[in-house]
Design an enzyme around this catalytic site. Sequence first.
Site, PDB file in Angstrom:
ATOM      1  CG  ASP A  42     -16.082  20.019  58.672  1.00 51.48           C
ATOM      2  OD1 ASP A  42     -15.614  19.270  59.546  1.00 51.48           O
ATOM      3  OD2 ASP A  42     -16.973  19.672  57.863  1.00 51.48           O
ATOM      4  N   GLY A  62     -13.289  25.499  55.671  1.00 53.40           N
ATOM      5  CA  GLY A  62     -13.450  26.346  56.856  1.00 53.40           C
ATOM      6  C   GLY A  62     -13.022  25.679  58.154  1.00 53.40           C
TER       7      GLY A  62
HETATM    8  N1  AR6 Z   1     -11.038  28.933  63.667  1.00 48.21           N
HETATM    9  C1  AR6 Z   1     -12.093  29.736  63.939  1.00 48.21           C
HETATM   10  N2  AR6 Z   1     -12.944  30.193  63.010  1.00 48.21           N
HETATM   11  C2  AR6 Z   1     -12.719  29.825  61.731  1.00 48.21           C
HETATM   12  C3  AR6 Z   1     -11.652  28.974  61.353  1.00 48.21           C
HETATM   13  C4  AR6 Z   1     -10.794  28.520  62.393  1.00 48.21           C
HETATM   14  N3  AR6 Z   1      -9.741  27.711  62.146  1.00 48.21           N
HETATM   15  N4  AR6 Z   1     -11.721  28.776  60.008  1.00 48.21           N
HETATM   16  C5  AR6 Z   1     -12.789  29.479  59.552  1.00 48.21           C
HETATM   17  N5  AR6 Z   1     -13.373  30.135  60.590  1.00 48.21           N
HETATM   18  P1  AR6 Z   1     -17.359  27.923  58.004  1.00 48.21           P
HETATM   19  P2  AR6 Z   1     -20.247  27.396  58.070  1.00 48.21           P
HETATM   20  C6  AR6 Z   1     -14.577  30.987  60.600  1.00 48.21           C
HETATM   21  O1  AR6 Z   1     -17.395  28.119  56.533  1.00 48.21           O
HETATM   22  O2  AR6 Z   1     -20.560  28.744  57.551  1.00 48.21           O
HETATM   23  C7  AR6 Z   1     -17.560  23.690  55.700  1.00 48.21           C
HETATM   24  O3  AR6 Z   1     -17.086  23.355  54.439  1.00 48.21           O
HETATM   25  C8  AR6 Z   1     -15.054  31.543  59.280  1.00 48.21           C
HETATM   26  O4  AR6 Z   1     -14.316  32.705  58.963  1.00 48.21           O
HETATM   27  O5  AR6 Z   1     -16.242  27.119  58.595  1.00 48.21           O
HETATM   28  O6  AR6 Z   1     -21.061  26.856  59.216  1.00 48.21           O
HETATM   29  C9  AR6 Z   1     -18.390  22.571  56.323  1.00 48.21           C
HETATM   30  O7  AR6 Z   1     -17.950  21.319  55.924  1.00 48.21           O
HETATM   31  C10 AR6 Z   1     -16.511  31.853  59.590  1.00 48.21           C
HETATM   32  O8  AR6 Z   1     -16.614  33.087  60.279  1.00 48.21           O
HETATM   33  O9  AR6 Z   1     -18.713  27.224  58.553  1.00 48.21           O
HETATM   34  C11 AR6 Z   1     -19.767  22.880  55.837  1.00 48.21           C
HETATM   35  O10 AR6 Z   1     -20.000  22.323  54.548  1.00 48.21           O
HETATM   36  C12 AR6 Z   1     -16.903  30.754  60.574  1.00 48.21           C
HETATM   37  O11 AR6 Z   1     -15.673  30.196  61.032  1.00 48.21           O
HETATM   38  C13 AR6 Z   1     -19.802  24.384  55.746  1.00 48.21           C
HETATM   39  O12 AR6 Z   1     -18.455  24.787  55.557  1.00 48.21           O
HETATM   40  C14 AR6 Z   1     -17.764  29.651  59.982  1.00 48.21           C
HETATM   41  O13 AR6 Z   1     -17.365  29.372  58.658  1.00 48.21           O
HETATM   42  C15 AR6 Z   1     -20.294  25.019  57.024  1.00 48.21           C
HETATM   43  O14 AR6 Z   1     -20.372  26.403  56.840  1.00 48.21           O
END
Ligand code: AR6
Length: 185
Positions: free
Chosen positions: A40, A38
Amino acid sequence: MEIIINKTKLRLIRGDITDQETDAIVNAANSGLMGGGGVDGAIHRRGGPKILEECKKIRQSEWPKGLPTGKAVITTGGNLKASFVIHTVGPIWRGGNNKEPELLTDAYRNSLKLAVSKGLKSIAFPSISTGAYGYPIWKASLIALSTVKEFLEKENKLDEIIFVLFSQSDLETYKDVAKEVIPNV
Ligand code: AR6
């Protein structure tokens, strides 16, 4: 959508957080601080290895057992346009009765406090916890927006806060909730 709260501009946009030119972007990290998927994954990919090196140092010095949920730490932005990355850990959704709302509030509030304590003026947030961590988007957006609003009502040291939503439907949800949470929109 653009809203002014106590002199700070709050913007809701659709986009990729790694493109943002704010002083800091916020990473929805995990406790390990060693990267992941995601947001990260995208931040470490585009920011390069310097961010991970700094995260490793933070683990060794401040948080040997990992960064607790709701806390925030800061590194430089490596190759990103943003000068800094604020890494925070949102809660994993486990039905809503396991302190998820409090912990998500902490993640936003501690990120904002850290930005202000470092003298930063602009910050971009993703929708923390609503991807891999499964937090329902409507509930999460309510917390995100009300926490920012409460913070800004007490504090006007920031010029701009941007919520960067990855999908059009997430952006629509945030916009709808902003109209409820923030009067005069
Ligand atoms: N820019 C903006 N938003 C994004 C992007 C981006 N480049 N990529 C994804 N999103 P997540 P969490 C959105 O999974 O739920 C990771 O593996 C995505 O669509 O990034 O807090 C970490 O290492 C969603 O709406 O974060 C942790 O293990 C939002 O960002 C875990 O995931 C958050 O999705 C954290 O999970």
